[in-house]
Each structure stands twice: as structure tokens, then as C-alpha cells.
Design an enzyme around this catalytic site. Sequence first.
Site, PDB file in Angstrom:
ATOM      1  N   PRO A 129       0.816  -1.329   0.180  1.00 15.97           N
ATOM      2  CG  PRO A 129      -0.758  -1.394   1.517  1.00 15.97           C
ATOM      3  CD  PRO A 129       0.372  -2.262   1.152  1.00 15.97           C
ATOM      4  CB  SER A 133       7.239   3.564  -8.131  1.00 13.18           C
ATOM      5  OG  SER A 133       6.249   3.561  -9.064  1.00 13.18           O
ATOM      6  CD1 TRP A 157      -1.004  -1.514  -5.720  1.00 16.39           C
ATOM      7  CD2 TRP A 157      -3.209  -1.290  -6.268  1.00 16.39           C
ATOM      8  NE1 TRP A 157      -1.561  -0.209  -5.199  1.00 16.39           N
ATOM      9  CE2 TRP A 157      -2.573  -0.075  -5.614  1.00 16.39           C
ATOM     10  CE3 TRP A 157      -4.537  -1.250  -6.816  1.00 16.39           C
ATOM     11  CZ2 TRP A 157      -3.603   0.881  -5.329  1.00 16.39           C
ATOM     12  CZ3 TRP A 157      -5.265  -0.210  -6.403  1.00 16.39           C
ATOM     13  CH2 TRP A 157      -4.791   1.145  -5.868  1.00 16.39           C
ATOM     14  CB  THR A 159      -3.259  -9.567 -10.996  1.00 22.28           C
ATOM     15  OG1 THR A 159      -3.035  -8.311 -11.441  1.00 22.28           O
ATOM     16  CG2 THR A 159      -3.888 -10.525 -11.876  1.00 22.28           C
ATOM     17  NE  ARG A 268     -21.741   6.804 -39.087  1.00 22.85           N
ATOM     18  CZ  ARG A 268     -23.029   6.845 -38.469  1.00 22.85           C
ATOM     19  NH1 ARG A 268     -24.005   6.055 -38.899  1.00 22.85           N
ATOM     20  NH2 ARG A 268     -23.379   8.173 -38.179  1.00 22.85           N
ATOM     21  CD  GLN A 336     -12.513  11.706 -31.708  1.00 23.01           C
ATOM     22  OE1 GLN A 336     -12.814  11.536 -30.448  1.00 23.01           O
ATOM     23  NE2 GLN A 336     -13.449  12.984 -32.096  1.00 23.01           N
ATOM     24  N   GLY A 340     -20.207   8.686 -31.948  1.00 20.26           N
ATOM     25  CA  GLY A 340     -21.006   8.393 -30.840  1.00 20.26           C
ATOM     26  C   GLY A 340     -21.011   6.874 -30.509  1.00 20.26           C
ATOM     27  CD  GLU A 363       4.297  -7.686 -15.073  1.00 22.58           C
ATOM     28  OE1 GLU A 363       5.106  -8.037 -15.719  1.00 22.58           O
ATOM     29  OE2 GLU A 363       3.233  -8.560 -15.031  1.00 22.58           O
TER      30      GLU A 363
HETATM   31  C1  LIG Z   1      -4.868  -3.868 -12.220  1.00 20.53           C
HETATM   32  C2  LIG Z   1      -3.607  -3.732 -11.576  1.00 20.53           C
HETATM   33  C3  LIG Z   1      -3.183  -5.135 -11.365  1.00 20.53           C
HETATM   34  C4  LIG Z   1      -1.841  -5.120 -10.573  1.00 20.53           C
HETATM   35  N1  LIG Z   1      -1.075  -6.212 -10.150  1.00 20.53           N
HETATM   36  C5  LIG Z   1      -0.037  -6.284  -9.542  1.00 20.53           C
HETATM   37  C6  LIG Z   1       0.228  -7.760  -9.083  1.00 20.53           C
HETATM   38  O1  LIG Z   1      -0.048  -8.769  -9.521  1.00 20.53           O
HETATM   39  N2  LIG Z   1       1.515  -7.736  -8.266  1.00 20.53           N
HETATM   40  C7  LIG Z   1       1.926  -6.629  -7.696  1.00 20.53           C
HETATM   41  O2  LIG Z   1       3.022  -6.786  -6.923  1.00 20.53           O
HETATM   42  N3  LIG Z   1       1.625  -5.506  -8.088  1.00 20.53           N
HETATM   43  C8  LIG Z   1       0.603  -5.162  -9.063  1.00 20.53           C
HETATM   44  N4  LIG Z   1      -0.126  -4.095  -9.372  1.00 20.53           N
HETATM   45  C9  LIG Z   1       0.707  -2.854  -8.634  1.00 20.53           C
HETATM   46  C10 LIG Z   1       1.543  -2.066  -9.591  1.00 20.53           C
HETATM   47  O3  LIG Z   1       2.563  -2.708 -10.288  1.00 20.53           O
HETATM   48  C11 LIG Z   1       1.835  -0.709  -9.166  1.00 20.53           C
HETATM   49  O4  LIG Z   1       0.438   0.007  -9.093  1.00 20.53           O
HETATM   50  C12 LIG Z   1       2.621   0.050  -9.680  1.00 20.53           C
HETATM   51  O5  LIG Z   1       4.107  -0.425  -9.752  1.00 20.53           O
HETATM   52  C13 LIG Z   1       2.915   1.556  -9.349  1.00 20.53           C
HETATM   53  O6  LIG Z   1       2.996   1.558  -7.957  1.00 20.53           O
HETATM   54  P1  LIG Z   1       1.944   2.585  -7.205  1.00 20.53           P
HETATM   55  O7  LIG Z   1       0.378   2.261  -7.536  1.00 20.53           O
HETATM   56  O8  LIG Z   1       2.393   2.275  -5.708  1.00 20.53           O
HETATM   57  O9  LIG Z   1       2.093   3.910  -7.671  1.00 20.53           O
HETATM   58  P2  LIG Z   1       3.257   4.968  -7.162  1.00 20.53           P
HETATM   59  O10 LIG Z   1       4.554   4.334  -6.929  1.00 20.53           O
HETATM   60  O11 LIG Z   1       2.919   5.625  -5.714  1.00 20.53           O
HETATM   61  O12 LIG Z   1       3.639   5.979  -8.370  1.00 20.53           O
HETATM   62  C14 LIG Z   1       2.623   7.192  -8.454  1.00 20.53           C
HETATM   63  C15 LIG Z   1       2.899   7.747  -9.595  1.00 20.53           C
HETATM   64  O13 LIG Z   1       4.375   8.291  -9.450  1.00 20.53           O
HETATM   65  C16 LIG Z   1       5.132   7.979 -10.509  1.00 20.53           C
HETATM   66  N5  LIG Z   1       6.328   7.917  -9.907  1.00 20.53           N
HETATM   67  C17 LIG Z   1       6.798   7.247  -8.828  1.00 20.53           C
HETATM   68  N6  LIG Z   1       8.140   7.104  -8.626  1.00 20.53           N
HETATM   69  C18 LIG Z   1       8.679   7.822  -9.645  1.00 20.53           C
HETATM   70  C19 LIG Z   1       9.863   8.345 -10.289  1.00 20.53           C
HETATM   71  N7  LIG Z   1      10.998   8.023  -9.332  1.00 20.53           N
HETATM   72  N8  LIG Z   1      10.150   9.241 -11.129  1.00 20.53           N
HETATM   73  C20 LIG Z   1       9.076   9.467 -11.865  1.00 20.53           C
HETATM   74  N9  LIG Z   1       7.720   9.180 -11.550  1.00 20.53           N
HETATM   75  C21 LIG Z   1       7.592   8.413 -10.538  1.00 20.53           C
HETATM   76  C22 LIG Z   1       4.488   6.747 -11.056  1.00 20.53           C
HETATM   77  O14 LIG Z   1       5.033   6.479 -12.467  1.00 20.53           O
HETATM   78  C23 LIG Z   1       3.039   7.085 -10.763  1.00 20.53           C
HETATM   79  O15 LIG Z   1       2.719   7.909 -12.033  1.00 20.53           O
HETATM   80  C24 LIG Z   1      -1.063  -4.029  -9.876  1.00 20.53           C
HETATM   81  C25 LIG Z   1      -1.803  -2.586 -10.297  1.00 20.53           C
HETATM   82  C26 LIG Z   1      -3.010  -2.798 -10.881  1.00 20.53           C
HETATM   83  C27 LIG Z   1      -3.786  -1.250 -11.128  1.00 20.53           C
END
Ligand SMILES: Cc1cc2nc3c(=O)[nH]c(=O)nc-3n(C[C@H](O)[C@H](O)[C@H](O)COP(=O)(O)OP(=O)(O)OC[C@H]3O[C@@H](n4cnc5c(N)ncnc54)[C@H](O)[C@@H]3O)c2cc1C
Length: 379
Positions: A129, A133, A157, A159, A268, A336, A340, A363
Amino acid sequence: MTVDRILPSDEAYELLELVTELADRELAPKVGDFENRGVFPREVLRTLGRAGLLGLPYPEEHGGAAQPYEVYLQVLEILAGRWLAVAEAVSVHTLSCYPVATFGGERARRLLPDLLGGALLGAYCLSEPQGGSDAAALTTRARRDGGDYVVSGTKAWITHAGVADFYNVFCRTGGPGARGISCLLADANTPGIVPQTPERTMGLRSSPIAQIAFDEARVPADRLIGAEGEGFKIALSALDSGRLGIAACAVGLAQAALDYAVDYARQREQFGQPLIEFQGLGFLLADLATQVSAARALTLAAARLRDAGRPYSTEAAKAKLFATDTAMRVTTDAVQVLGGAGYVCDHPVERYMREAKVLQIVEGTNQIQRMVIARSLAR
Ligand SMILES: Cc1cc2nc3c(=O)[nH]c(=O)nc-3n(C[C@H](O)[C@H](O)[C@H](O)COP(=O)(O)OP(=O)(O)OC[C@H]3O[C@@H](n4cnc5c(N)ncnc54)[C@H](O)[C@@H]3O)c2cc1C
């Protein structure tokens, strides 16, 4: 539109033909209903398992099909064009098998035939949570107690949370940073592993994602994958492969959106002629078609490096970045092109657009892919 493919073997041509038939029969008729109801298609995954599609890139001695990665990715592409959640499930499952197949000890590897044969479904638990990243900062902890690790913390998150049979759990067994992380392969029915209520999502609604709480969950010590402290290295190397899977899913989704938009624009008519004959739309579709071909070429080029045993991490990041940005662009423009009609659920393009977004996030977000590429340039 038929994609003209050059494949490495006759077997690969036959495989892709079989997959196309299976996807048309088992996936295309079901996707709308399952996405509407938000139900995970476990039975469809079993069918794919029986067809040998859940262990394609792994060695035959472990129950896999020993297919080159470039062939596996083109299978994913075909599945994604019919039902992204199913293709993503195959990609996540294949990613989940990677740690045990590549780094697992003998006892853990005994599970492989069931994993690769599709009897068991996998999940990959890295994100938390407080951070996705910055995965090296993860806080889920595992302490050794006799013959077990005792795991506490929360993953986010995930899957397949609640439907998987086993979880790759990346957890802290040592000090702070990447070197304190290890990888455990936990049975989903372990007491203390509790999937939470699934998230309500923009797209991919038939693919469950949820937090998983680990409350003093005991995982046998022989389920440690690799050595203590090797978990982050394992997580990243699994992701290099997984990112190519996501890129292939993006190519398949983009191709489906393009095909749908082209068909529509040919049929169309406005101002007395088919839409596609207006240069404004014809050029737009030409650009989209070029982007899809480029995304496929980049993805397969990275896969061929992997198949040749060469470094491919940066190329995988480029492929994931470009293919998923392409999918977002193509699916948005496909809406687009339909005007509609693109905005209503009678046509699949609104779903494609909602689905494309997640591929730019999972990922490693596309910002993280740019970091990987920039670091390689700075070296
Ligand atoms: C549908 C779905 C399925 C998923 N499945 C899995 C799974 O099976 N297993 C798993 O482990 N995770 C899973 N995830 C998690 C996913 O890998 C993370 O959501 C993703 O890595 C981003 O982490 P965060 O959501 O904590 O965003 P954050 O890390 O909080 O990032 C928020 C924003 O800040 C940007 N950001 C962060 N650090 C930097 C930086 N250094 N420079 C520039 N920009 C930055 C990010 O690009 C993003 O736009 C899943 C997510 C979703 C939505």
C-alpha cells in the site's frame, strides 16, 4: 486484419493457428458477459492449461512447452485481442512461475508440473500500500522460527488475490534496502493469508485485484526461492520477462482496436462516402497501423534477444513503454473513429480504451520504464 508473421518453426505456426481457433471459440463469445459481471473465468484458464498454454516458455522437463519467448508473446497477443483479462492472467501466471522455475530448489521445483500444467494458478506479490514503484522499500516481514518463516504485512494490488493457489511473496528477512528482501512461495490456503475485498476497477473487471493481509502466516522454510537476500534480484529479473508479456498484451489490444476501427470506417458512410476515404481519418488510421506494427517489432526484437541469451532488460523496458503507450493512443483514437458509437457499450472500443490504461501502470509504470532506459544511457 491478418498479421503477417515470421515464426521460427512449423510447430509455432500450428500453435498460433490453434490458439486463434481456441480464442475465437472460448474467449470472444464470453468476454462481454464476464467483464459486465466482474467474474474471474477460472474455467477458461483451466481450458488454456489443458491446451498447454500456461507454461509455454518453460522447459519440457518441468512440464512446459519449451517455446521461444517470441512465440509465447505472439500467443499472448492473440489472446489479448479477444480478452485482455485472460491474456493478462496468462502473463501473470507465467511471471509467477518464473521464480520457482529459475531459482527454486529441488523441493519447490516439484510443484512445477502442476503450475505449468495449469492445475494451480499463481500470483506475484511485490507491491504494497505504501509503495509500488519503490519496491525495494517494502515492509512485509518474514522471521525465521524453527522450520518456518512467519510472514506479517500487507501486499496491495495483487492480481489473482483470492483466486490463486500460490503466492510469490517478496518480504524482508534482513535489513533495509534491496539486499534485505527474500522470496517465498506460499500456498494460498496457509492460515494467516487473508485476501481482502477486491478493488473496483476502471477495466479488466474479470481480473480480481486486492490487498492481501499476512498475519503471522507460517511458510515452510523450504519454500524459500533462491537464497535469503536474493529476493529483489529475483523480483526484477521476473519483471524483465513479465514486461515483455505486458507489451505483447498491449500489441494485441491495440491491433484489436485498430481492426475494429478500420472495419467501421470502411462501412460507415458520411457525406456520401465511407469514412475511411476522408483523408483526415485515413491518415489517422495509417498512423495507428504504423504504431501497432512498430510496437510489435520492438517487442519481438527484445524477445529475440532474450531467446538468444543476451541482455534484454533495457529493450524490454522500451517495448513495454512504447507498446503500452501505443495501446492507449490506438484505443482512444478508435473510440474517436466510431464517433458516438464509440462511447457506448454495444461496441468493444470503449472497453479497449478502459483496459489500455492499466497497461501503462502495471509491472513498473511507464515513468519507471523511462528510468530504466535513462539509467542504461547514463552507464
Ligand atoms: C490492475 C492492477 C494489477 C496489478 N497487479 C499487481 C500484481 O499482480 N502484483 C504486484 O505486486 N503489483 C501489482 N500491481 C501494482 C502495480 O505494479 C503498481 O500499481 C505500480 O508499480 C505503481 O505503484 P503505485 O501504484 O504504488 O504508484 P506509485 O509508486 O505511488 O507511483 C505514483 C505515480 O508516481 C510516479 N513515480 C513514482 N516514482 C517515480 C520516479 N522516481 N520518477 C518519476 N515518476 C515516479 C509513477 O509512475 C506514478 O505515475 C497492479 C496494479 C494494478 C492497477
